[in-house]
Design an enzyme around this catalytic site. Structure first.
Site, PDB file in Angstrom:
ATOM      1  N   GLY A   1       0.794  -1.226   0.000  1.00  0.00           N
ATOM      2  CA  GLY A   1       0.000   0.000   0.000  1.00  0.00           C
ATOM      3  C   GLY A   1       0.824   1.273   0.000  1.00  0.00           C
ATOM      4  O   GLY A   1       0.272   2.369   0.146  1.00  0.00           O
TER       5      GLY A   1
ATOM      6  N   SER B   1       4.551   0.068  -6.833  1.00  0.00           N
ATOM      7  CA  SER B   1       4.410  -0.066  -8.298  1.00  0.00           C
ATOM      8  C   SER B   1       4.592   1.293  -8.968  1.00  0.00           C
ATOM      9  O   SER B   1       5.241   1.398 -10.013  1.00  0.00           O
ATOM     10  CB  SER B   1       3.052  -0.675  -8.671  1.00  0.00           C
TER      11      SER B   1
ATOM     12  N   ASP C   1      -1.197   7.604  -7.496  1.00  0.00           N
ATOM     13  CA  ASP C   1       0.095   7.115  -6.981  1.00  0.00           C
ATOM     14  C   ASP C   1       1.264   7.605  -7.833  1.00  0.00           C
ATOM     15  O   ASP C   1       2.269   8.098  -7.313  1.00  0.00           O
ATOM     16  CB  ASP C   1       0.112   5.578  -6.942  1.00  0.00           C
TER      17      ASP C   1
HETATM   18  N1  LIG Z   1      11.008  -2.786  -7.038  1.00  0.00           N
HETATM   19  C1  LIG Z   1      10.197  -3.476  -7.841  1.00  0.00           C
HETATM   20  N2  LIG Z   1      10.706  -4.351  -8.733  1.00  0.00           N
HETATM   21  C2  LIG Z   1       9.889  -5.041  -9.552  1.00  0.00           C
HETATM   22  N3  LIG Z   1       8.553  -4.975  -9.545  1.00  0.00           N
HETATM   23  C3  LIG Z   1       7.999  -4.121  -8.688  1.00  0.00           C
HETATM   24  C4  LIG Z   1       8.784  -3.334  -7.787  1.00  0.00           C
HETATM   25  N4  LIG Z   1       7.945  -2.604  -7.048  1.00  0.00           N
HETATM   26  C5  LIG Z   1       6.708  -2.925  -7.454  1.00  0.00           C
HETATM   27  N5  LIG Z   1       6.721  -3.826  -8.436  1.00  0.00           N
HETATM   28  C6  LIG Z   1       5.565  -4.403  -9.150  1.00  0.00           C
HETATM   29  O1  LIG Z   1       4.403  -3.837  -8.581  1.00  0.00           O
HETATM   30  C7  LIG Z   1       3.584  -4.839  -7.954  1.00  0.00           C
HETATM   31  C8  LIG Z   1       3.037  -4.320  -6.643  1.00  0.00           C
HETATM   32  O2  LIG Z   1       2.084  -3.353  -6.964  1.00  0.00           O
HETATM   33  P1  LIG Z   1       0.769  -3.137  -6.104  1.00  0.00           P
HETATM   34  O3  LIG Z   1       0.102  -1.993  -6.739  1.00  0.00           O
HETATM   35  O4  LIG Z   1      -0.001  -4.412  -5.968  1.00  0.00           O
HETATM   36  O5  LIG Z   1       1.319  -2.757  -4.652  1.00  0.00           O
HETATM   37  P2  LIG Z   1       1.887  -1.364  -4.152  1.00  0.00           P
HETATM   38  O6  LIG Z   1       2.107  -0.490  -5.325  1.00  0.00           O
HETATM   39  O7  LIG Z   1       3.049  -1.649  -3.294  1.00  0.00           O
HETATM   40  O8  LIG Z   1       0.703  -0.842  -3.255  1.00  0.00           O
HETATM   41  P3  LIG Z   1      -0.428   0.318  -3.594  1.00  0.00           P
HETATM   42  O9  LIG Z   1      -0.594   0.367  -5.058  1.00  0.00           O
HETATM   43  O10 LIG Z   1      -1.673  -0.168  -2.921  1.00  0.00           O
HETATM   44  O11 LIG Z   1       0.106   1.534  -2.981  1.00  0.00           O
HETATM   45  C9  LIG Z   1       4.525  -6.009  -7.715  1.00  0.00           C
HETATM   46  O12 LIG Z   1       3.783  -7.208  -7.723  1.00  0.00           O
HETATM   47  C10 LIG Z   1       5.478  -5.926  -8.902  1.00  0.00           C
HETATM   48  O13 LIG Z   1       4.916  -6.526 -10.036  1.00  0.00           O
HETATM   49  C1  LIG Z   2      -6.315   1.926  -4.272  1.00  0.00           C
HETATM   50  C2  LIG Z   2      -5.888   3.166  -5.026  1.00  0.00           C
HETATM   51  O1  LIG Z   2      -6.829   4.199  -4.730  1.00  0.00           O
HETATM   52  C3  LIG Z   2      -4.541   3.629  -4.585  1.00  0.00           C
HETATM   53  C4  LIG Z   2      -3.507   2.545  -4.638  1.00  0.00           C
HETATM   54  O2  LIG Z   2      -2.445   2.914  -3.850  1.00  0.00           O
HETATM   55  C5  LIG Z   2      -5.874   2.847  -6.481  1.00  0.00           C
HETATM   56  C6  LIG Z   2      -5.816   4.067  -7.379  1.00  0.00           C
HETATM   57  O3  LIG Z   2      -6.194   5.168  -6.966  1.00  0.00           O
HETATM   58  O4  LIG Z   2      -5.430   3.878  -8.520  1.00  0.00           O
HETATM   59 MG   LIG Z   3       0.554   0.045  -6.681  1.00  0.00          MG
END
Ligand SMILES: Nc1ncnc2c1ncn2[C@@H]1O[C@H](COP(=O)(O)OP(=O)(O)OP(=O)(O)O)[C@@H](O)[C@H]1O
Ligand SMILES: C[C@@](O)(CCO)CC(=O)[O-]
Ligand SMILES: [Mg+2]
Length: 343
Positions: free
Chosen positions: A144, A148, A207
């Site tokens: 979270g 990504s 994001d």
């Molecule tokens: N440092 C990294 N190296 C490679 N892939 C990554 C890296 N960071 C993120 N990713 C990619 O992004 C995905 C995670 O994205 P996800 O949106 O599910 O979680 P988040 O971005 O950490 O949380 P959120 O979007 O809720 O803030 C991983 O499964 C991977 O595919």
């Molecule tokens: C869950 C969300 O609101 C934020 C993800 O960190 C998705 C988005 O806004 O794209």
């Molecule tokens: Mg993400």
């Protein structure tokens, strides 16, 4: 020459998920970064066409695609480092084919979304030129904190700089972090958003925007407002280490919204009001300690209203009642009738 770009993760104070459905949300960059380093390699050094390589340093995994294979899968792509065109379904299928044969451990299969985003960004911006990218990150992935987006923003920043599309020509020569100009940031943000779409499905763009532009922002329907806070807001972030997948969560919220359109419209409207109020509290000029404390209390209350979960509320109410001498039973309702036990 090596290019390095780093982009921060984020925290969303209010409006997460609802922002995808048009509500306002408030997010802030945090000082945990993902760094992408990129080195273009001379083509044909070994008599061949070279390769596109990705080294994910934290997970100890490296991936390599011979340029000839990339060209065969995607055709003569790239070199369009201007405004991006979204990844078409055909392109995504071709990118997915390039992942076949890569050794991604089953326990890290979630990386394939990041690899697809990388291949799309790399080949769209640089074409099939050989090069090596190395990625390191302070951020927990899938927790979270926008890993990504930080991945897509730092990678887009490095790729567009290598392509000569953004950045100060030649740089300062000093080994220090430089800031991009506003137009360059806009371009990086647009590319990063295309990467986020590959990872998230239908992201709002909050994001990648907060990761690109930093600071604290209000974001609504693609519009970004910078929130000016004279006093820094401090946060303690705890990683529960309970993994989740944003793409799946987003799809879940959208399905719920189509099952209960009226109720969910009210929820999104309420979240919008919370985000709007929270934005104005952030911008309140706090002149003294008392004002700062009361501002923090207001922020805490609004964040709790946004995040509220039945479990947290139950626990709080029970603790409060028990502190006044009452006795509480937390029961499941609607369970079984008569049961018997034979010794
Ligand atoms: N440092 C990294 N190296 C490679 N892939 C990554 C890296 N960071 C993120 N990713 C990619 O992004 C995905 C995670 O994205 P996800 O949106 O599910 O979680 P988040 O971005 O950490 O949380 P959120 O979007 O809720 O803030 C991983 O499964 C991977 O595919
Ligand atoms: C869950 C969300 O609101 C934020 C993800 O960190 C998705 C988005 O806004 O794209
Ligand atoms: Mg993400």
């Amino acid at each position: 020459m090596e290019v390095r770009a780093r982009a921060p993760g984020k925290i969303i104070l209010a409006g997460e998920h609802a922002v995808v459905h048009g509500s306002a949300a408030v997010a802030a960059a945090i000082d945990l970064y993902t760094t992408s380093s990129l080195r273009l390699l001379p083509a044909g050094e070994d008599g061949g066409a070279g390769a596109v390589e990705l080294d994910l340093r934290d997970s100890g995994l490296t991936f390599s695609w011979p340029c000839s294979r990339v060209r065969a899968a995607l055709g003569e792509v790239g070199g369009k480092a201007g405004a991006p065109t979204p990844c078409s379904p055909d392109e995504l299928a071709a990118v997915a084919k390039l992942l076949e044969g890569q050794e991604i451990p089953e326990a890290k299969i979630w990386l394939s979304a990041g690899l697809s985003a990388f291949l799309f960004l790399y080949t769209s911006i640089l074409g099939c030129r050989p090069g090596k990218a190395v990625v390191t990150s302070d951020l927990p992935i899938g927790a979270g904190l926008g890993s990504s987006a930080a991945f897509c923003v730092s990678m887009s920043g490095a790729l567009l700089t290598a392509a000569g599309a953004v950045g100060v020509a030649g740089g300062s020569g000093a080994e220090e972090w430089e800031l991009f100009g506003k137009d360059d940031l806009e371009l990086v943000n647009q590319w990063a958003f295309q990467g986020e779409k590959i990872i998230h499905g239908k992201p709002s763009g909050i994001d990648n925007s907060v990761s690109t532009f930093g600071s604290m922002i209000k974001f609504k329907k693609g519009e970004l407002t910078n929130l000016k806070s004279r006093n820094p807001v401090k946060m303690l972030i705890t990683d529960t280490r309970v993994g989740r997948n944003t793409k799946a969560l987003l799809a879940g919220v959208s399905e719920r919204a189509s099952r209960h359109p009226d109720a969910m419209a009210s929820v999104f409207n309420a979240v919008n009001s919370i985000s709007e109020e929270l934005s104005s509290v952030v911008e309140l000029a706090a002149e003294d300690e008392i004002a700062i404390t009361s501002r923090e209390d207001k922020l805490a209350e609004l964040m709790e209203m946004n995040q509220v979960s039945a479990h947290t509320v139950l626990e709080k109410v029970a603790t409060e009642l028990e502190s006044h001498g009452f006795r509480c039973f937390k029961v499941e309702v609607g369970g079984r009738g008569l049961q018997v036990c034979r010794a």
